[in-house]
Design a protein around this motif. Structure first.
Motif, PDB file in Angstrom:
ATOM      1  N   UNK A  18       0.689  -0.928  -0.084  1.00  0.00           N
ATOM      2  CA  UNK A  18       0.044   0.471   0.100  1.00  0.00           C
ATOM      3  C   UNK A  18       0.974   1.631   0.118  1.00  0.00           C
ATOM      4  N   UNK A  19       0.502   1.898  -1.215  1.00  0.00           N
ATOM      5  CA  UNK A  19       1.163   3.635  -0.623  1.00  0.00           C
ATOM      6  C   UNK A  19       0.321   4.176  -0.515  1.00  0.00           C
ATOM      7  N   UNK A  20       0.408   5.334   0.252  1.00  0.00           N
ATOM      8  CA  UNK A  20       0.288   6.565   0.839  1.00  0.00           C
ATOM      9  C   UNK A  20       0.927   8.055  -0.053  1.00  0.00           C
ATOM     10  N   UNK A  93       5.407  13.316   2.708  1.00  0.00           N
ATOM     11  CA  UNK A  93       6.084  12.562   2.173  1.00  0.00           C
ATOM     12  C   UNK A  93       6.055  11.114   1.406  1.00  0.00           C
ATOM     13  N   UNK A  94       5.927  10.510   0.150  1.00  0.00           N
ATOM     14  CA  UNK A  94       5.522   9.526  -0.174  1.00  0.00           C
ATOM     15  C   UNK A  94       5.971   8.420   0.204  1.00  0.00           C
ATOM     16  N   UNK A  95       5.031   7.336   1.008  1.00  0.00           N
ATOM     17  CA  UNK A  95       5.513   6.182   1.493  1.00  0.00           C
ATOM     18  C   UNK A  95       4.952   4.510   1.099  1.00  0.00           C
ATOM     19  N   UNK A  96       5.471   3.619   1.149  1.00  0.00           N
ATOM     20  CA  UNK A  96       4.989   2.379   0.098  1.00  0.00           C
ATOM     21  C   UNK A  96       4.890   1.368   1.715  1.00  0.00           C
ATOM     22  N   UNK A 112       5.634   2.631  11.023  1.00  0.00           N
ATOM     23  CA  UNK A 112       5.875   1.827  10.701  1.00  0.00           C
ATOM     24  C   UNK A 112       6.924   2.851   9.512  1.00  0.00           C
ATOM     25  N   UNK A 113       8.293   2.740   9.202  1.00  0.00           N
ATOM     26  CA  UNK A 113       8.912   4.494   8.348  1.00  0.00           C
ATOM     27  C   UNK A 113       8.625   3.705   6.933  1.00  0.00           C
ATOM     28  N   UNK A 114       8.205   2.481   6.737  1.00  0.00           N
ATOM     29  CA  UNK A 114       8.000   2.419   4.318  1.00  0.00           C
ATOM     30  C   UNK A 114       9.200   2.330   4.362  1.00  0.00           C
ATOM     31  N   UNK A 115       8.825   2.515   2.825  1.00  0.00           N
ATOM     32  CA  UNK A 115       9.596   3.165   2.100  1.00  0.00           C
ATOM     33  C   UNK A 115       9.448   3.821   1.322  1.00  0.00           C
ATOM     34  N   UNK A 116      10.042   4.916   1.690  1.00  0.00           N
ATOM     35  CA  UNK A 116      10.265   6.064   0.505  1.00  0.00           C
ATOM     36  C   UNK A 116      10.048   6.361  -1.276  1.00  0.00           C
ATOM     37  N   UNK A 118      10.060   7.683  -4.503  1.00  0.00           N
ATOM     38  CA  UNK A 118      10.498   9.100  -4.805  1.00  0.00           C
ATOM     39  C   UNK A 118      10.262   9.282  -6.261  1.00  0.00           C
ATOM     40  N   UNK A 119       9.244   9.661  -6.405  1.00  0.00           N
ATOM     41  CA  UNK A 119       8.586  10.108  -8.216  1.00  0.00           C
ATOM     42  C   UNK A 119       8.120  11.111  -8.534  1.00  0.00           C
ATOM     43  N   UNK A 120       7.591  11.715  -9.275  1.00  0.00           N
ATOM     44  CA  UNK A 120       7.848  13.070 -10.246  1.00  0.00           C
ATOM     45  C   UNK A 120       6.029  12.719  -9.839  1.00  0.00           C
ATOM     46  N   UNK A 121       5.603  12.007 -10.017  1.00  0.00           N
ATOM     47  CA  UNK A 121       3.789  11.693  -9.745  1.00  0.00           C
ATOM     48  C   UNK A 121       3.357  11.031  -8.469  1.00  0.00           C
ATOM     49  N   UNK A 122       3.776  11.378  -7.662  1.00  0.00           N
ATOM     50  CA  UNK A 122       3.564  10.829  -6.642  1.00  0.00           C
ATOM     51  C   UNK A 122       3.285  12.105  -5.883  1.00  0.00           C
TER      52      UNK A 122
END
Length: 122
Positions: A18-20, A93-96, A112-116, A118-122
Motif C-alpha cells: 500500500x502506498x500513501x 512524503x510518499x511512502x510504501x 512503520x517507516x515504510x519505503x520512501x 521518490x516519483x515525479x507523479x507521487x
C-alpha cells in the motif's frame, strides 16, 4: 532463445503493498486488494491510538463506501484527501508499506517507516 524486453515493463510484487502518496491518495497493489476479497468498495477506518489506517470491504450502497479505481487490474487507487485532513495525517512524503490483515480489515501502520517513494507523479 532470446525474448524482447518490453520497455518500462516491471514485475509486480507477489506480496501486498500500500502506498500513501503525498498528493492525498492511496495505491493498493493487486495482492493488497486480494486480501480485501477483491472488493471494489471499502470503508475507511482509523485507530488514533495505534496510528493505523484501516480499509474494510463495504457494500456499494453503504453511506460510507469509497470506490477503488482500478488501473490495468494491477493497481487500485482511492482518494484520501478529506480523511487525511480530518485525522491530521502527515503525507509530506510518499511512502510504501506492507499492510497486515486483522480479521477483515486491511491495516496500514503509520508508525512503520515504510519505503520512501521518490516519483515525479507521487
Amino acid at each position: 532463445m532470446f525474448e524482447t524486453y518490453e520497455k518500462g515493463a516491471t514485475k509486480a510484487p507477489t506480496w501486498p503493498e500500500v502506498t500513501l502518496l503525498r498528493k492525498g491518495s492511496m495505491h493498493l497493489n493487486s495482492e493488497a486488494r486480494r486480501l480485501l476479497g477483491d472488493t471494489d468498495f471499502v470503508e475507511l477506518l482509523f485507530d488514533r491510538e495505534r496510528e493505523v489506517i484501516g480499509l474494510r470491504p463495504s457494500r456499494p450502497d453503504s453511506t460510507n463506501a469509497y470506490k477503488l479505481s482500478g488501473v490495468r487490474d494491477v493497481l487500485w487507487t482511492i482518494s484520501l484527501i478529506s480523511f487525511l485532513k480530518f485525522y491530521d495525517i502527515d503525507v509530506t512524503e510518499s511512502r510504501r508499506r506492507i499492510p497486515t490483515l486483522e480479521k477483515e480489515i486491511l491495516c496500514v501502520n503509520l508508525r512503520e517507516p515504510g519505503v520512501l517513494v521518490d516519483r515525479k507523479t507521487s
